[in-house]
Design an enzyme around this catalytic site. Structure first.
Site, PDB file in Angstrom:
ATOM      1  N   PRO A 141     -55.995 -23.275  25.295  1.00 50.26           N
ATOM      2  CA  PRO A 141     -54.739 -23.516  26.042  1.00 50.26           C
ATOM      3  C   PRO A 141     -54.031 -23.437  27.123  1.00 50.26           C
ATOM      4  O   PRO A 141     -54.405 -23.203  27.464  1.00 50.26           O
ATOM      5  CB  PRO A 141     -54.177 -21.912  25.962  1.00 50.26           C
ATOM      6  CG  PRO A 141     -55.453 -21.157  26.410  1.00 50.26           C
ATOM      7  CD  PRO A 141     -56.895 -21.955  25.429  1.00 50.26           C
ATOM      8  N   ASN A 142     -52.684 -23.865  27.115  1.00 44.12           N
ATOM      9  CA  ASN A 142     -52.444 -24.837  28.111  1.00 44.12           C
ATOM     10  C   ASN A 142     -52.611 -25.726  28.770  1.00 44.12           C
ATOM     11  O   ASN A 142     -51.540 -26.294  29.712  1.00 44.12           O
ATOM     12  CB  ASN A 142     -51.213 -23.858  28.907  1.00 44.12           C
ATOM     13  CG  ASN A 142     -51.241 -22.364  28.028  1.00 44.12           C
ATOM     14  OD1 ASN A 142     -49.611 -22.825  27.522  1.00 44.12           O
ATOM     15  ND2 ASN A 142     -51.184 -21.288  28.181  1.00 44.12           N
TER      16      ASN A 142
ATOM     17  N   ARG B 197     -47.568 -27.600  34.480  1.00 41.11           N
ATOM     18  CA  ARG B 197     -48.206 -26.800  34.490  1.00 41.11           C
ATOM     19  C   ARG B 197     -48.212 -26.400  35.859  1.00 41.11           C
ATOM     20  O   ARG B 197     -49.055 -26.714  36.883  1.00 41.11           O
ATOM     21  CB  ARG B 197     -49.068 -26.025  33.651  1.00 41.11           C
ATOM     22  CG  ARG B 197     -49.322 -25.065  33.854  1.00 41.11           C
ATOM     23  CD  ARG B 197     -50.680 -24.670  33.083  1.00 41.11           C
ATOM     24  NE  ARG B 197     -51.277 -23.202  33.252  1.00 41.11           N
ATOM     25  CZ  ARG B 197     -52.194 -23.031  32.344  1.00 41.11           C
ATOM     26  NH1 ARG B 197     -53.235 -23.438  32.367  1.00 41.11           N
ATOM     27  NH2 ARG B 197     -52.920 -21.252  33.244  1.00 41.11           N
TER      28      ARG B 197
ATOM     29  N   TYR C 222     -52.462 -26.583  39.610  1.00 42.44           N
ATOM     30  CA  TYR C 222     -52.947 -26.983  38.964  1.00 42.44           C
ATOM     31  C   TYR C 222     -52.570 -28.520  39.121  1.00 42.44           C
ATOM     32  O   TYR C 222     -53.840 -29.434  39.292  1.00 42.44           O
ATOM     33  CB  TYR C 222     -52.629 -27.071  37.393  1.00 42.44           C
ATOM     34  CG  TYR C 222     -53.202 -25.504  37.121  1.00 42.44           C
ATOM     35  CD1 TYR C 222     -54.301 -25.278  36.670  1.00 42.44           C
ATOM     36  CD2 TYR C 222     -52.672 -24.792  36.547  1.00 42.44           C
ATOM     37  CE1 TYR C 222     -54.652 -23.871  36.207  1.00 42.44           C
ATOM     38  CE2 TYR C 222     -52.490 -23.184  36.180  1.00 42.44           C
ATOM     39  CZ  TYR C 222     -53.590 -22.697  36.608  1.00 42.44           C
ATOM     40  OH  TYR C 222     -54.179 -21.527  35.617  1.00 42.44           O
TER      41      TYR C 222
ATOM     42  N   ASN D 247     -63.212 -26.292  29.317  1.00 43.95           N
ATOM     43  CA  ASN D 247     -62.321 -25.662  30.154  1.00 43.95           C
ATOM     44  C   ASN D 247     -61.708 -24.551  29.115  1.00 43.95           C
ATOM     45  O   ASN D 247     -60.799 -25.249  28.763  1.00 43.95           O
ATOM     46  CB  ASN D 247     -61.576 -26.310  30.832  1.00 43.95           C
ATOM     47  CG  ASN D 247     -60.265 -25.327  31.518  1.00 43.95           C
ATOM     48  OD1 ASN D 247     -60.465 -23.946  31.314  1.00 43.95           O
ATOM     49  ND2 ASN D 247     -59.617 -26.267  32.900  1.00 43.95           N
TER      50      ASN D 247
ATOM     51  N   ALA E 276     -57.295 -19.532  29.611  1.00 47.44           N
ATOM     52  CA  ALA E 276     -57.293 -17.986  29.780  1.00 47.44           C
ATOM     53  C   ALA E 276     -58.730 -17.788  28.673  1.00 47.44           C
ATOM     54  O   ALA E 276     -58.071 -16.084  28.812  1.00 47.44           O
ATOM     55  CB  ALA E 276     -55.420 -17.896  29.051  1.00 47.44           C
TER      56      ALA E 276
ATOM     57  N   GLU F  99     -69.469 -25.193  32.480  1.00 51.82           N
ATOM     58  CA  GLU F  99     -67.921 -23.918  32.321  1.00 51.82           C
ATOM     59  C   GLU F  99     -67.524 -25.518  33.280  1.00 51.82           C
ATOM     60  O   GLU F  99     -68.235 -24.995  34.375  1.00 51.82           O
ATOM     61  CB  GLU F  99     -67.973 -22.657  32.650  1.00 51.82           C
ATOM     62  CG  GLU F  99     -66.503 -22.254  32.365  1.00 51.82           C
ATOM     63  CD  GLU F  99     -66.754 -20.134  32.990  1.00 51.82           C
ATOM     64  OE1 GLU F  99     -68.350 -19.910  33.391  1.00 51.82           O
ATOM     65  OE2 GLU F  99     -65.704 -19.816  32.639  1.00 51.82           O
TER      66      GLU F  99
ATOM     67  N   HIS G 187     -63.251 -25.051  35.496  1.00 47.47           N
ATOM     68  CA  HIS G 187     -62.411 -24.618  35.903  1.00 47.47           C
ATOM     69  C   HIS G 187     -61.419 -25.277  37.220  1.00 47.47           C
ATOM     70  O   HIS G 187     -61.701 -25.827  37.728  1.00 47.47           O
ATOM     71  CB  HIS G 187     -62.373 -23.313  36.112  1.00 47.47           C
ATOM     72  CG  HIS G 187     -62.305 -22.991  35.421  1.00 47.47           C
ATOM     73  ND1 HIS G 187     -61.655 -22.370  34.066  1.00 47.47           N
ATOM     74  CD2 HIS G 187     -63.631 -22.298  35.012  1.00 47.47           C
ATOM     75  CE1 HIS G 187     -62.648 -21.036  32.857  1.00 47.47           C
ATOM     76  NE2 HIS G 187     -63.554 -20.723  33.599  1.00 47.47           N
ATOM     77  N   LEU G 188     -60.116 -25.709  36.417  1.00 49.79           N
ATOM     78  CA  LEU G 188     -59.765 -26.970  37.918  1.00 49.79           C
ATOM     79  C   LEU G 188     -59.265 -25.574  38.985  1.00 49.79           C
ATOM     80  O   LEU G 188     -59.944 -26.248  39.868  1.00 49.79           O
ATOM     81  CB  LEU G 188     -58.379 -27.384  37.266  1.00 49.79           C
ATOM     82  CG  LEU G 188     -57.919 -28.274  36.237  1.00 49.79           C
ATOM     83  CD1 LEU G 188     -57.133 -27.915  34.851  1.00 49.79           C
ATOM     84  CD2 LEU G 188     -57.532 -29.640  36.823  1.00 49.79           C
ATOM     85  N   SER G 189     -58.741 -24.847  38.380  1.00 48.46           N
ATOM     86  CA  SER G 189     -58.684 -24.084  39.853  1.00 48.46           C
ATOM     87  C   SER G 189     -60.085 -22.761  40.415  1.00 48.46           C
ATOM     88  O   SER G 189     -60.735 -23.068  39.281  1.00 48.46           O
ATOM     89  CB  SER G 189     -57.469 -23.193  39.700  1.00 48.46           C
ATOM     90  OG  SER G 189     -58.084 -22.259  38.806  1.00 48.46           O
TER      91      SER G 189
ATOM     92  N   ARG H 136     -58.475 -16.157  42.365  1.00 47.54           N
ATOM     93  CA  ARG H 136     -57.482 -15.488  42.298  1.00 47.54           C
ATOM     94  C   ARG H 136     -57.214 -13.435  42.054  1.00 47.54           C
ATOM     95  O   ARG H 136     -57.723 -13.417  42.527  1.00 47.54           O
ATOM     96  CB  ARG H 136     -57.114 -16.841  41.093  1.00 47.54           C
ATOM     97  CG  ARG H 136     -56.796 -18.001  41.430  1.00 47.54           C
ATOM     98  CD  ARG H 136     -56.080 -19.198  40.035  1.00 47.54           C
ATOM     99  NE  ARG H 136     -54.922 -19.030  39.978  1.00 47.54           N
ATOM    100  CZ  ARG H 136     -54.896 -19.601  38.575  1.00 47.54           C
ATOM    101  NH1 ARG H 136     -55.540 -19.826  37.959  1.00 47.54           N
ATOM    102  NH2 ARG H 136     -53.673 -19.455  38.071  1.00 47.54           N
TER     103      ARG H 136
HETATM  104  C1  DQA Z   1     -58.334 -22.186  33.987  1.00 40.96           C
HETATM  105  C2  DQA Z   1     -58.016 -21.048  34.619  1.00 40.96           C
HETATM  106  C3  DQA Z   1     -58.126 -19.588  34.215  1.00 40.96           C
HETATM  107  O1  DQA Z   1     -58.268 -18.502  35.046  1.00 40.96           O
HETATM  108  C4  DQA Z   1     -56.660 -20.224  33.391  1.00 40.96           C
HETATM  109  O2  DQA Z   1     -56.054 -19.467  32.664  1.00 40.96           O
HETATM  110  C5  DQA Z   1     -55.961 -21.361  32.427  1.00 40.96           C
HETATM  111  C6  DQA Z   1     -56.402 -22.595  33.299  1.00 40.96           C
HETATM  112  C7  DQA Z   1     -58.569 -23.345  35.338  1.00 40.96           C
HETATM  113  O3  DQA Z   1     -58.666 -24.781  34.461  1.00 40.96           O
HETATM  114  O4  DQA Z   1     -58.217 -23.241  36.181  1.00 40.96           O
HETATM  115  O5  DQA Z   1     -55.200 -21.202  31.581  1.00 40.96           O
HETATM  116  O6  DQA Z   1     -59.101 -22.652  33.753  1.00 40.96           O
END
Ligand code: DQA
Length: 150
Positions: free
Chosen positions: A14-15, A22, A27, A78, A81, A102, A104-106, A111
């Protein structure tokens, strides 16, 4: 002997379709399409085909993971959330018998506390986080090494 041309599934939750707009300070400015194009190009150099997908729906992520069985040699995920909430995705990944990376960008560990739990990590071969879109490229390299090791 020539290496078989594996098909790798890159799955986004999602997102992530909102990348570029965003929270760019978190990101970056790359869109998901930019990342998909970079992955396609790099995967081709590594001798992979890539199926790059995104959905906002948890159930759809589960269905796509189930369908990966027998069709893909590895999964890069990825889960956005849902990483921090989804037992359903955790269970689906457990059924899959191919390496899971797995991404994640961040760096979620740097965080908010609610991002410090991952339901993906216990069922992943490894996690790459904090390198922005380049993390997907690092994940493709990891998959290449894993598949070469056999
Ligand atoms: C994320 C990190 C998650 O905590 C966040 O909810 C995302 C993006 C990342 O790629 O850093 O949607 O997966």
């Amino acid at each position: 002997m020539a290496k078989p041309r594996h098909n790798i599934l890159i799955l986004n939750g999602p997102n992530l379709n909102m990348l570029g707009i965003r929270e760019p300070e978190v990101y970056g400015l790359q869109t998901l399409t930019d990342i998909a194009n970079d992955c396609q190009e790099y995967a081709d150099e590594l001798g992979f085909d890539v199926d790059f997908r995104q959905t906002n729906a948890e159930g759809e992520l589960v269905t796509i993971i189930q369908q990966a069985r027998g069709n893909h040699a590895a999964l890069i995920i990825n889960a956005g959330a849902y990483t921090h909430t989804s037992i359903a995705i955790h269970d689906a990944l457990k059924i899959l018998e191919v390496p899971v990376i797995e991404v994640h960008l961040s760096n979620p560990m740097a965080r908010e506390a609610f991002r410090h739990t991952s339901y993906i990590s216990p069922v992943a071969k490894g996690t790459i986080c904090g390198f922005g879109g380049h993390g997907y490229i690092l994940a493709l390299n990891a998959v290449r090494s894993l598949l070469d090791e056999g």
